[in-house]
Motif scaffolding. Sequence first.
Motif, PDB file in Angstrom:
ATOM      1  N   ASP A  34      -0.580  -1.972  11.613  1.00 31.84           N
ATOM      2  CA  ASP A  34      -0.864  -0.668  10.817  1.00 31.84           C
ATOM      3  C   ASP A  34       0.087  -0.465  10.068  1.00 31.84           C
ATOM      4  O   ASP A  34      -0.164  -0.062   8.837  1.00 31.84           O
ATOM      5  N   GLU A  35       1.256  -0.991  10.362  1.00 31.19           N
ATOM      6  CA  GLU A  35       2.552  -0.642   9.024  1.00 31.19           C
ATOM      7  C   GLU A  35       2.190  -1.564   7.885  1.00 31.19           C
ATOM      8  O   GLU A  35       2.414  -1.184   6.621  1.00 31.19           O
ATOM      9  N   ALA A  36       1.792  -2.733   8.092  1.00 28.50           N
ATOM     10  CA  ALA A  36       1.489  -3.742   6.825  1.00 28.50           C
ATOM     11  C   ALA A  36       0.186  -3.054   6.193  1.00 28.50           C
ATOM     12  O   ALA A  36       0.046  -3.151   5.117  1.00 28.50           O
ATOM     13  N   GLN A  37      -0.974  -2.661   6.854  1.00 26.77           N
ATOM     14  CA  GLN A  37      -2.087  -2.137   6.145  1.00 26.77           C
ATOM     15  C   GLN A  37      -1.605  -0.662   5.475  1.00 26.77           C
ATOM     16  O   GLN A  37      -2.136  -0.565   4.397  1.00 26.77           O
ATOM     17  N   THR A  38      -0.689  -0.055   5.929  1.00 23.41           N
ATOM     18  CA  THR A  38      -0.456   1.254   5.533  1.00 23.41           C
ATOM     19  C   THR A  38       0.518   0.961   3.931  1.00 23.41           C
ATOM     20  O   THR A  38       0.369   1.541   3.018  1.00 23.41           O
ATOM     21  N   ALA A  39       1.256  -0.172   4.081  1.00 22.88           N
ATOM     22  CA  ALA A  39       2.091  -0.844   3.012  1.00 22.88           C
ATOM     23  C   ALA A  39       1.137  -1.031   1.764  1.00 22.88           C
ATOM     24  O   ALA A  39       1.255  -0.685   0.781  1.00 22.88           O
ATOM     25  N   ARG A  40       0.077  -1.946   2.240  1.00 17.13           N
ATOM     26  CA  ARG A  40      -1.077  -2.291   1.248  1.00 17.13           C
ATOM     27  C   ARG A  40      -1.731  -1.065   0.741  1.00 17.13           C
ATOM     28  O   ARG A  40      -1.847  -1.179  -0.470  1.00 17.13           O
ATOM     29  N   PHE A  41      -2.028  -0.095   1.622  1.00 17.73           N
ATOM     30  CA  PHE A  41      -2.862   1.146   1.217  1.00 17.73           C
ATOM     31  C   PHE A  41      -1.748   1.904   0.059  1.00 17.73           C
ATOM     32  O   PHE A  41      -2.328   2.030  -1.022  1.00 17.73           O
ATOM     33  N   PHE A  42      -0.578   1.769   0.353  1.00 23.35           N
ATOM     34  CA  PHE A  42       0.141   2.703  -0.575  1.00 23.35           C
ATOM     35  C   PHE A  42       0.361   1.747  -1.881  1.00 23.35           C
ATOM     36  O   PHE A  42       0.381   2.362  -3.026  1.00 23.35           O
ATOM     37  N   ALA A  43       0.385   0.472  -1.821  1.00 18.96           N
ATOM     38  CA  ALA A  43       0.682  -0.081  -3.095  1.00 18.96           C
ATOM     39  C   ALA A  43      -0.823  -0.099  -4.015  1.00 18.96           C
ATOM     40  O   ALA A  43      -0.823   0.088  -5.340  1.00 18.96           O
ATOM     41  N   HIS A  44      -1.933  -0.046  -3.222  1.00 22.33           N
ATOM     42  CA  HIS A  44      -3.266   0.418  -3.868  1.00 22.33           C
ATOM     43  C   HIS A  44      -3.216   1.469  -4.550  1.00 22.33           C
ATOM     44  O   HIS A  44      -3.960   1.574  -5.705  1.00 22.33           O
ATOM     45  N   LEU A  45      -2.829   2.528  -3.755  1.00 26.14           N
ATOM     46  CA  LEU A  45      -2.748   3.905  -4.710  1.00 26.14           C
ATOM     47  C   LEU A  45      -1.905   3.949  -5.618  1.00 26.14           C
ATOM     48  O   LEU A  45      -2.253   4.840  -6.833  1.00 26.14           O
ATOM     49  N   LEU A  46      -1.051   2.988  -5.813  1.00 27.51           N
ATOM     50  CA  LEU A  46      -0.102   3.091  -7.099  1.00 27.51           C
ATOM     51  C   LEU A  46      -0.563   2.117  -8.071  1.00 27.51           C
ATOM     52  O   LEU A  46      -0.182   2.216  -9.120  1.00 27.51           O
ATOM     53  N   SER A  47      -1.430   1.500  -7.808  1.00 27.95           N
ATOM     54  CA  SER A  47      -1.859   0.184  -8.973  1.00 27.95           C
ATOM     55  C   SER A  47      -2.688   0.795  -9.842  1.00 27.95           C
ATOM     56  O   SER A  47      -3.503   1.852  -9.725  1.00 27.95           O
ATOM     57  N   GLY A  48      -2.511   0.236 -11.056  1.00 29.43           N
ATOM     58  CA  GLY A  48      -3.169   0.807 -12.076  1.00 29.43           C
ATOM     59  C   GLY A  48      -2.946   2.361 -12.416  1.00 29.43           C
ATOM     60  O   GLY A  48      -1.811   2.636 -12.477  1.00 29.43           O
ATOM     61  N   THR A  49      -4.157   3.030 -12.346  1.00 27.03           N
ATOM     62  CA  THR A  49      -3.835   4.728 -12.679  1.00 27.03           C
ATOM     63  C   THR A  49      -3.709   5.196 -11.198  1.00 27.03           C
ATOM     64  O   THR A  49      -4.746   4.841 -10.493  1.00 27.03           O
ATOM     65  N   PRO A  50      -2.688   5.533 -10.843  1.00 31.58           N
ATOM     66  CA  PRO A  50      -2.292   6.059  -9.493  1.00 31.58           C
ATOM     67  C   PRO A  50      -3.574   6.894  -9.092  1.00 31.58           C
ATOM     68  O   PRO A  50      -4.152   7.593  -9.878  1.00 31.58           O
ATOM     69  N   PRO A 457       8.021   2.936  -5.848  1.00 35.19           N
ATOM     70  CA  PRO A 457       8.742   2.454  -4.731  1.00 35.19           C
ATOM     71  C   PRO A 457       7.588   1.717  -3.881  1.00 35.19           C
ATOM     72  O   PRO A 457       6.483   2.047  -3.612  1.00 35.19           O
ATOM     73  N   SER A 458       8.338   0.801  -3.234  1.00 29.37           N
ATOM     74  CA  SER A 458       7.542   0.102  -2.111  1.00 29.37           C
ATOM     75  C   SER A 458       7.381   1.165  -1.094  1.00 29.37           C
ATOM     76  O   SER A 458       8.133   2.010  -0.658  1.00 29.37           O
ATOM     77  N   TYR A 459       6.463   0.687  -0.020  1.00 25.02           N
ATOM     78  CA  TYR A 459       6.132   1.600   1.281  1.00 25.02           C
ATOM     79  C   TYR A 459       7.624   1.428   2.017  1.00 25.02           C
ATOM     80  O   TYR A 459       7.991   2.366   2.573  1.00 25.02           O
ATOM     81  N   LYS A 460       8.158   0.194   2.071  1.00 21.27           N
ATOM     82  CA  LYS A 460       9.189  -0.212   2.937  1.00 21.27           C
ATOM     83  C   LYS A 460      10.479   0.821   2.433  1.00 21.27           C
ATOM     84  O   LYS A 460      11.170   1.386   3.132  1.00 21.27           O
ATOM     85  N   THR A 461      10.697   1.038   0.986  1.00 22.38           N
ATOM     86  CA  THR A 461      11.541   1.964   0.316  1.00 22.38           C
ATOM     87  C   THR A 461      11.325   3.434   0.565  1.00 22.38           C
ATOM     88  O   THR A 461      12.277   4.144   1.029  1.00 22.38           O
ATOM     89  N   LYS A 463       9.885   4.678   3.342  1.00 20.72           N
ATOM     90  CA  LYS A 463      10.110   4.688   4.713  1.00 20.72           C
ATOM     91  C   LYS A 463      11.739   4.874   4.855  1.00 20.72           C
ATOM     92  O   LYS A 463      12.301   5.425   5.687  1.00 20.72           O
ATOM     93  N   THR A 464      12.479   3.891   3.906  1.00 17.98           N
ATOM     94  CA  THR A 464      13.757   4.169   4.354  1.00 17.98           C
ATOM     95  C   THR A 464      14.503   5.438   3.831  1.00 17.98           C
ATOM     96  O   THR A 464      15.339   5.830   4.599  1.00 17.98           O
ATOM     97  N   TYR A 465      13.828   5.851   2.652  1.00 18.62           N
ATOM     98  CA  TYR A 465      14.309   7.279   2.417  1.00 18.62           C
ATOM     99  C   TYR A 465      13.932   8.318   3.382  1.00 18.62           C
ATOM    100  O   TYR A 465      14.761   9.161   3.811  1.00 18.62           O
ATOM    101  N   VAL A 466      12.965   7.944   4.056  1.00 16.52           N
ATOM    102  CA  VAL A 466      12.699   9.166   5.166  1.00 16.52           C
ATOM    103  C   VAL A 466      13.814   9.098   6.583  1.00 16.52           C
ATOM    104  O   VAL A 466      14.227  10.028   6.889  1.00 16.52           O
ATOM    105  N   TYR A 467      13.892   7.821   6.705  1.00 14.62           N
ATOM    106  CA  TYR A 467      14.967   7.535   7.836  1.00 14.62           C
ATOM    107  C   TYR A 467      16.396   7.915   7.457  1.00 14.62           C
ATOM    108  O   TYR A 467      17.097   8.176   8.085  1.00 14.62           O
ATOM    109  N   ASN A 468      16.654   7.685   6.069  1.00 11.99           N
ATOM    110  CA  ASN A 468      17.724   8.089   5.505  1.00 11.99           C
ATOM    111  C   ASN A 468      18.146   9.735   5.853  1.00 11.99           C
ATOM    112  O   ASN A 468      19.275  10.029   6.017  1.00 11.99           O
ATOM    113  N   SER A 469      16.926  10.454   5.724  1.00  8.79           N
ATOM    114  CA  SER A 469      17.179  11.824   5.664  1.00  8.79           C
ATOM    115  C   SER A 469      17.711  12.029   7.389  1.00  8.79           C
ATOM    116  O   SER A 469      18.143  13.282   7.690  1.00  8.79           O
ATOM    117  N   ILE A 470      17.541  11.218   8.277  1.00 10.47           N
ATOM    118  CA  ILE A 470      18.087  11.409   9.669  1.00 10.47           C
ATOM    119  C   ILE A 470      19.506  10.886   9.657  1.00 10.47           C
ATOM    120  O   ILE A 470      20.500  11.559  10.129  1.00 10.47           O
TER     121      ILE A 470
END
Length: 513
Positions: A34-50, A457-461, A463-470
Amino acid sequence: MIKSTPRLNTLLASALLAIGLSAQPLQAKPVASDEAQTARFFAHLLSGTPKTSILNLFVTQLPKGGDLHHHFSGAIYAENYLTWLAAQDGKIDSCTLRVVQAGSSPATGCQALSVAQLQQDNAKYRQLLTLWSDADYGNHFHLQVPPDSNFFNTFSYFGALAMPNAAQGLASLKQRAIDENVSYIETMFSAVGFKQNALYEQQARIDEVNRALRLASSQAEVNAVLEAVVGDVQQSAAFAPVLQSYIGKLEQAHQGIDDERFMMRYQTYAARTQDPLQVFLDLYAGYRVAAQSPLVVGVNIVAPENNYVSLRDYTLHMRMFNFLNERIKVSNGNTSRAMNLALHAGELTLGMVPPEDLQFHITEAVDIANARRIGHGVDISYEKEPLKLMNTMKSRDVAIEINLTSNEFILGVKGNDHPYLLYAAYDVPMIISTDDAGVSRNNLSNQYLLLATRYSPSYKTLKTYVYNSIRYSFLNEADKRLAYRRLDKSFVQFEEKMAKLYQKVKHKPHHSR
């Protein structure tokens, strides 16, 4: 029946290969997590015209951990303030659109309007929103003060309504946070409120101390003046009751805030535009409160950084933090630690101030005041040694609080002019935050949307910012572990939902008019 032989098996395998088939058993294609598919989904949403509408859904549903650069009074929407004012039968001056204080009257020739009367006059109501927030600032031409003045002026309109309605305010902020999947807020609540004239009855003594502080040209000279002030404070019978009153009011307002979904903690602060003595008394009181109350997790300094007094006394303020860091420690179980400081620094850009005032603010917040987080940090490229500074921040694990909307509105800095890409290149830890969501009329989800559409940013990035907030929050270790567990669970649920949504939208054609 044909008997199987090694030669027959070899011939059969060759025949299968000749027609493009494998003699090996068919293997099921591994399903992406699910994490990998979510990352692909996020990249898909940003590709071309967001795909902004779906992206907005994505970031709204995204677990966002904490909002760490957050001002209590500035986070509340004007509409909330008006609701509270109406419940108290408060009035608005029809000319100035300020709250008519108890015992006073509106300006000459003006009326004291009830909230209902104001709301029935749509033109006046809309005008009030432009004064109590940044609403409509860029939508139409009208006589405007500079954007930074418009932003900071709003506090003088609603400020008097914040503390008397603190419990309602915190409850509304909590619900709004939960609604957008924010599980922690670290808010700048208020100054403690110990006044210089409560310490020194003689104005001459106040003037003497302020003059001595302004003339002090080294840390040692500043320390000598402040040691004497601390001695006077310790002799003051008025000081301890002010601290206890602050803690009591905060504890009362905080009732019902922490639960299985959400936590809130508080910073206190000084306003950097005041007399040096008053700034110090607010900081000293803040340190002492934080040493006594587990709800108060840090001390800050606020108000416009480009103000004349703020600029004149900047280094002096950093030396005040340095002095207090050496003298007041906070209990941390069986040990003690230095005060948590998340300081506003570098909320400036070229043209706001002379170039020399852009060269040292972040550096001194890190090196003199020993800040653990920096709020804004926009003028980093103008610092004297920016590359050395960013390497220092990375090595000391000093995080930057990124406030995209307020940086754009107050400073006019956005897109590739914003230092986000510079901090990212040097791996300085970053946190996404709102600043004053009520004034700016946005929320934390919108800050993540701006981040995504501007910088991809990538989905990994992300997610890093979210965890940084804790990670970079000032929660104690037990509460931080609890916040991490909640975040882990929320991400499992979020990624399961986004993986399913991705399957629905990835093959759909995107039509344009």
